[in-house]
Design a protein around this motif. Structure first.
Motif, PDB file in Angstrom:
ATOM      1  N   THR A  64      45.582  34.220  35.202  1.00  0.00           N
ATOM      2  CA  THR A  64      44.807  32.995  35.388  1.00  0.00           C
ATOM      3  C   THR A  64      43.974  33.042  36.663  1.00  0.00           C
ATOM      4  O   THR A  64      43.542  32.008  37.171  1.00  0.00           O
ATOM      5  CB  THR A  64      45.765  31.775  35.364  1.00  0.00           C
ATOM      6  N   SER A  65      43.736  34.240  37.170  1.00  0.00           N
ATOM      7  CA  SER A  65      42.912  34.351  38.377  1.00  0.00           C
ATOM      8  C   SER A  65      41.733  35.310  38.231  1.00  0.00           C
ATOM      9  O   SER A  65      40.699  35.110  38.872  1.00  0.00           O
ATOM     10  CB  SER A  65      43.769  34.763  39.579  1.00  0.00           C
ATOM     11  N   LEU A  66      41.824  36.329  37.383  1.00  0.00           N
ATOM     12  CA  LEU A  66      40.767  37.341  37.308  1.00  0.00           C
ATOM     13  C   LEU A  66      39.432  36.700  36.915  1.00  0.00           C
ATOM     14  O   LEU A  66      39.326  35.986  35.939  1.00  0.00           O
ATOM     15  CB  LEU A  66      41.134  38.422  36.294  1.00  0.00           C
ATOM     16  N   GLY A  67      38.418  36.958  37.746  1.00  0.00           N
ATOM     17  CA  GLY A  67      37.083  36.451  37.492  1.00  0.00           C
ATOM     18  C   GLY A  67      36.828  35.068  38.060  1.00  0.00           C
ATOM     19  O   GLY A  67      35.686  34.590  38.027  1.00  0.00           O
ATOM     20  N   ALA A  68      37.872  34.397  38.569  1.00  0.00           N
ATOM     21  CA  ALA A  68      37.721  33.009  38.994  1.00  0.00           C
ATOM     22  C   ALA A  68      38.309  32.710  40.359  1.00  0.00           C
ATOM     23  O   ALA A  68      37.935  31.728  40.995  1.00  0.00           O
ATOM     24  CB  ALA A  68      38.379  32.090  37.956  1.00  0.00           C
ATOM     25  N   VAL A  69      39.236  33.530  40.810  1.00  0.00           N
ATOM     26  CA  VAL A  69      39.938  33.335  42.089  1.00  0.00           C
ATOM     27  C   VAL A  69      39.851  34.663  42.851  1.00  0.00           C
ATOM     28  O   VAL A  69      39.972  35.730  42.245  1.00  0.00           O
ATOM     29  CB  VAL A  69      41.412  32.948  41.851  1.00  0.00           C
ATOM     30  N   PRO A  70      39.641  34.645  44.155  1.00  0.00           N
ATOM     31  CA  PRO A  70      39.533  35.903  44.896  1.00  0.00           C
ATOM     32  C   PRO A  70      40.721  36.838  44.665  1.00  0.00           C
ATOM     33  O   PRO A  70      41.879  36.439  44.798  1.00  0.00           O
ATOM     34  CB  PRO A  70      39.463  35.443  46.357  1.00  0.00           C
ATOM     35  N   ILE A  71      40.399  38.076  44.289  1.00  0.00           N
ATOM     36  CA  ILE A  71      41.397  39.142  44.096  1.00  0.00           C
ATOM     37  C   ILE A  71      40.827  40.404  44.714  1.00  0.00           C
ATOM     38  O   ILE A  71      39.667  40.754  44.474  1.00  0.00           O
ATOM     39  CB  ILE A  71      41.686  39.414  42.604  1.00  0.00           C
ATOM     40  N   TYR A  72      41.656  41.111  45.468  1.00  0.00           N
ATOM     41  CA  TYR A  72      41.272  42.378  46.090  1.00  0.00           C
ATOM     42  C   TYR A  72      42.420  43.365  45.885  1.00  0.00           C
ATOM     43  O   TYR A  72      43.255  43.542  46.767  1.00  0.00           O
ATOM     44  CB  TYR A  72      41.011  42.184  47.586  1.00  0.00           C
ATOM     45  N   LEU A  73      42.463  44.002  44.723  1.00  0.00           N
ATOM     46  CA  LEU A  73      43.603  44.869  44.416  1.00  0.00           C
ATOM     47  C   LEU A  73      43.789  45.959  45.464  1.00  0.00           C
ATOM     48  O   LEU A  73      44.910  46.202  45.923  1.00  0.00           O
ATOM     49  CB  LEU A  73      43.448  45.514  43.037  1.00  0.00           C
ATOM     50  N   ASP A  74      42.709  46.631  45.828  1.00  0.00           N
ATOM     51  CA  ASP A  74      42.846  47.754  46.765  1.00  0.00           C
ATOM     52  C   ASP A  74      43.164  47.254  48.177  1.00  0.00           C
ATOM     53  O   ASP A  74      44.036  47.805  48.857  1.00  0.00           O
ATOM     54  CB  ASP A  74      41.575  48.596  46.771  1.00  0.00           C
ATOM     55  N   GLU A  75      42.485  46.232  48.617  1.00  0.00           N
ATOM     56  CA  GLU A  75      42.719  45.685  49.951  1.00  0.00           C
ATOM     57  C   GLU A  75      44.153  45.173  50.089  1.00  0.00           C
ATOM     58  O   GLU A  75      44.788  45.328  51.142  1.00  0.00           O
ATOM     59  CB  GLU A  75      41.722  44.554  50.225  1.00  0.00           C
ATOM     60  N   TRP A  76      44.664  44.585  49.009  1.00  0.00           N
ATOM     61  CA  TRP A  76      46.018  44.033  49.019  1.00  0.00           C
ATOM     62  C   TRP A  76      47.098  45.071  48.704  1.00  0.00           C
ATOM     63  O   TRP A  76      48.275  44.757  48.725  1.00  0.00           O
ATOM     64  CB  TRP A  76      46.135  42.893  48.008  1.00  0.00           C
ATOM     65  N   LYS A  77      46.680  46.304  48.395  1.00  0.00           N
ATOM     66  CA  LYS A  77      47.610  47.400  48.078  1.00  0.00           C
ATOM     67  C   LYS A  77      48.476  47.067  46.852  1.00  0.00           C
ATOM     68  O   LYS A  77      49.695  47.279  46.839  1.00  0.00           O
ATOM     69  CB  LYS A  77      48.492  47.740  49.285  1.00  0.00           C
ATOM     70  N   VAL A  78      47.818  46.569  45.814  1.00  0.00           N
ATOM     71  CA  VAL A  78      48.489  46.268  44.543  1.00  0.00           C
ATOM     72  C   VAL A  78      48.516  47.547  43.699  1.00  0.00           C
ATOM     73  O   VAL A  78      47.496  48.217  43.536  1.00  0.00           O
ATOM     74  CB  VAL A  78      47.752  45.149  43.781  1.00  0.00           C
ATOM     75  N   ASP A  79      49.678  47.888  43.163  1.00  0.00           N
ATOM     76  CA  ASP A  79      49.834  49.132  42.400  1.00  0.00           C
ATOM     77  C   ASP A  79      49.631  48.952  40.900  1.00  0.00           C
ATOM     78  O   ASP A  79      49.222  49.894  40.215  1.00  0.00           O
ATOM     79  CB  ASP A  79      51.236  49.712  42.645  1.00  0.00           C
ATOM     80  N   LEU A  80      49.942  47.771  40.387  1.00  0.00           N
ATOM     81  CA  LEU A  80      49.806  47.489  38.958  1.00  0.00           C
ATOM     82  C   LEU A  80      49.318  46.054  38.797  1.00  0.00           C
ATOM     83  O   LEU A  80      49.805  45.154  39.484  1.00  0.00           O
ATOM     84  CB  LEU A  80      51.147  47.620  38.241  1.00  0.00           C
ATOM     85  N   ALA A  81      48.352  45.856  37.892  1.00  0.00           N
ATOM     86  CA  ALA A  81      47.865  44.504  37.637  1.00  0.00           C
ATOM     87  C   ALA A  81      47.490  44.371  36.170  1.00  0.00           C
ATOM     88  O   ALA A  81      47.146  45.346  35.511  1.00  0.00           O
ATOM     89  CB  ALA A  81      46.665  44.178  38.523  1.00  0.00           C
ATOM     90  N   TYR A  82      47.573  43.152  35.706  1.00  0.00           N
ATOM     91  CA  TYR A  82      47.157  42.879  34.328  1.00  0.00           C
ATOM     92  C   TYR A  82      46.526  41.499  34.269  1.00  0.00           C
ATOM     93  O   TYR A  82      46.714  40.662  35.158  1.00  0.00           O
ATOM     94  CB  TYR A  82      48.341  42.964  33.359  1.00  0.00           C
ATOM     95  N   SER A  83      45.777  41.256  33.192  1.00  0.00           N
ATOM     96  CA  SER A  83      45.154  39.957  33.004  1.00  0.00           C
ATOM     97  C   SER A  83      44.923  39.740  31.515  1.00  0.00           C
ATOM     98  O   SER A  83      45.558  40.384  30.678  1.00  0.00           O
ATOM     99  CB  SER A  83      43.844  39.863  33.798  1.00  0.00           C
ATOM    100  N   CYS A  84      44.005  38.816  31.194  1.00  0.00           N
ATOM    101  CA  CYS A  84      43.676  38.520  29.806  1.00  0.00           C
ATOM    102  C   CYS A  84      42.169  38.323  29.713  1.00  0.00           C
ATOM    103  O   CYS A  84      41.469  38.258  30.712  1.00  0.00           O
ATOM    104  CB  CYS A  84      44.416  37.262  29.336  1.00  0.00           C
ATOM    105  N   SER A  85      41.681  38.200  28.492  1.00  0.00           N
ATOM    106  CA  SER A  85      40.237  38.050  28.287  1.00  0.00           C
ATOM    107  C   SER A  85      39.788  36.599  28.172  1.00  0.00           C
ATOM    108  O   SER A  85      38.602  36.305  28.307  1.00  0.00           O
ATOM    109  CB  SER A  85      39.812  38.814  27.026  1.00  0.00           C
ATOM    110  N   GLN A  86      40.722  35.660  27.921  1.00  0.00           N
ATOM    111  CA  GLN A  86      40.346  34.327  27.448  1.00  0.00           C
ATOM    112  C   GLN A  86      40.335  33.230  28.497  1.00  0.00           C
ATOM    113  O   GLN A  86      40.234  32.060  28.155  1.00  0.00           O
ATOM    114  CB  GLN A  86      41.278  33.904  26.314  1.00  0.00           C
ATOM    115  N   LYS A  87      40.401  33.572  29.758  1.00  0.00           N
ATOM    116  CA  LYS A  87      40.423  32.529  30.790  1.00  0.00           C
ATOM    117  C   LYS A  87      39.211  32.676  31.711  1.00  0.00           C
ATOM    118  O   LYS A  87      38.115  32.290  31.352  1.00  0.00           O
ATOM    119  CB  LYS A  87      41.753  32.565  31.536  1.00  0.00           C
ATOM    120  N   GLY A  88      39.401  33.242  32.890  1.00  0.00           N
ATOM    121  CA  GLY A  88      38.287  33.343  33.823  1.00  0.00           C
ATOM    122  C   GLY A  88      37.162  34.237  33.368  1.00  0.00           C
ATOM    123  O   GLY A  88      36.062  34.158  33.903  1.00  0.00           O
ATOM    124  N   LEU A  89      37.390  35.081  32.363  1.00  0.00           N
ATOM    125  CA  LEU A  89      36.358  36.010  31.897  1.00  0.00           C
ATOM    126  C   LEU A  89      35.505  35.438  30.772  1.00  0.00           C
ATOM    127  O   LEU A  89      34.589  36.110  30.292  1.00  0.00           O
ATOM    128  CB  LEU A  89      36.984  37.336  31.464  1.00  0.00           C
TER     129      LEU A  89
END
Length: 403
Positions: A195-220
């Motif tokens: 519920t955040s991808l495309g709509a809320v600030p996310i920085y996977l590399d800056e935050w050192k996130v190793d695995l992430a997932y999302s969906c197509s039907q919300k912020g996208l």
């Protein structure tokens, strides 16, 4: 000579059972404004892309499109991760893929639960025979770095799984610093960004996130059906070092990488039209720009929050942790929350969600995601709450009868 019976080489078939045969008119669905927890309305340009003539999933033009989708997903997530793909399935498929590819039986997985989807992560991890340990916060709070470090120190897991944007509570978990803790205690950081991808600030590399997932039907702004997935180098190394095969063939990233990677080796028949739609959704996001999209969602959320408070309604999440995409509004005492949302849907064509789990019957969940995050949608909903909700408050029927 005319044949009087079927040739002997044709099989004799039993009569067709027509008990379930229906005579239906072509599908006709009403227009809905989807302001619940998802799905949200897709952008018209995305819907046009979905309606295009399919092409083969190994067609050179489709292979070119695959690369465009991957690169635009990297932009949306702010990552250089090589293994960034849309899973052929909903967000739950991508959710499961993060766990299926990295858990080995008996390994400890720590799940930080502060809502419904943290519980789902724990359930999925257990199905892959992990030793699941949970820490919990009330449904309306977030974890501090101190709480997470204490849990990492005590349990020494291989994976820490946490939800960034908890759809059940409207809480946005601060992520800065968690990746550093995971490296300190030698575990992977798995982040739910549904519920955040495309709509809320996310920085996977800056935050050192190793695995992430999302969906197509919300912020996208795309219909449901694809599950964006991203795996960083540390998680990829763990997957490649595992002792046995990934226990889910369809979601095995080592196999999917041969299709989405440079080899383009057949794995499954990809949903080409869904990827047409996702390509257009991501193109529109890049055209708007991430910073502008994030600011738009924030501005419209603040418009909603201020309006709800003017109407005397209480918001469940504290302001500093509120999600711009999903607002939880406490249902006033004596109001039948489900009856009111049914009225909004049946009389006005607007969908608003109810609570899940610990918040069932206690909150409404209002989504402003992707294409739907527009000031006119906020104003329309606020006007309906102002004009229609009084009829659902205690004593309204008696007051009406007295008049």
């Amino acid at each position: 000579m005319l044949l009087t019976q079927a040739p002997s080489f044709l099989p004799v078939l039993p009569p067709v059972n027509s008990a379930h045969r229906l005579a239906l008119a072509p599908i006709a669905t009403p227009h809905r404004l989807l302001l619940g927890p998802g799905p949200s309305n897709a952008h018209p340009t995305v819907l046009e892309a979905l309606a295009r003539t399919p092409i083969g999933h190994l067609d050179p033009l489709y292979i070119e499109l695959m690369g465009e989708v991957q690169e635009l997903l990297r932009y949306a997530w702010q990552t250089d991760n090589r293994l960034t793909i849309p899973m052929s399935g909903t967000g739950s498929a991508a959710m499961e893929a993060t766990l299926a590819n990295t858990i080995e039986p008996g390994e400890k997985v720590l799940v930080a639960v502060k809502g419904y989807f943290g519980l789902r992560l724990a359930d999925m991890a257990g199905r892959y025979r992990a030793e699941v340990v949970t820490i919990e916060k009330p449904w309306g709070e977030a974890f501090s770095l101190e709480e997470l470090e204490q849990a990492l120190l005590s349990h020494r897991p291989k994976i820490l799984a946490i939800v960034h944007a908890e759809t059940s509570t409207g809480i946005c978990q601060p992520v800065e610093g968690i990746g550093d803790l995971c490296r300190k205690y030698d575990c992977l950081l798995l982040l739910d960004t549904v519920t955040s991808l495309g709509a809320v600030p996310i920085y996977l590399d800056e935050w050192k996130v190793d695995l992430a997932y999302s969906c197509s039907q919300k912020g996208l702004s795309c219909p449901p059906g694809l599950g964006p997935f991203s795996m960083g180098p540390r998680a990829e190394a763990k997957m490649l070092a595992r002792q046995g095969k990934v226990p889910n063939w369809y979601l095995d990233v080592s196999l999917l990488n041969k299709y989405w990677g440079s080899d383009r080796v057949y794995h499954h028949t990809a949903p080409v039209n869904m990827n047409f739609g996702l390509r257009e959704a991501l193109r529109l996001l890049a055209e708007e720009g991430l910073e502008a999209a994030w600011a738009r969602h924030r501005s419209n959320a603040e418009r909603l929050w201020a309006g709800m408070e003017r109407l005397g309604l209480e918001l469940h999440a504290p302001q500093h942790l509120r999600l711009p995409t999903l607002t939880t509004v406490r249902i006033p005492a004596g109001v039948d929350g489900k009856a009111f949302t049914s009225h909004l849907l049946n009389s006005h064509g607007i969908e608003v969600g109810g609570g899940l789990g610990a918040l069932a019957g206690k909150v409404w969940r209002i989504g402003l995601m992707g294409y739907n995050s527009q000031p006119e949608n906020v104003d329309r909903l606020l006007n309906l709450f102002e004009s229609e909700l009084p009829a659902f408050r205690p004593g309204a029927a008696l007051a009406g009868a007295a008049v």
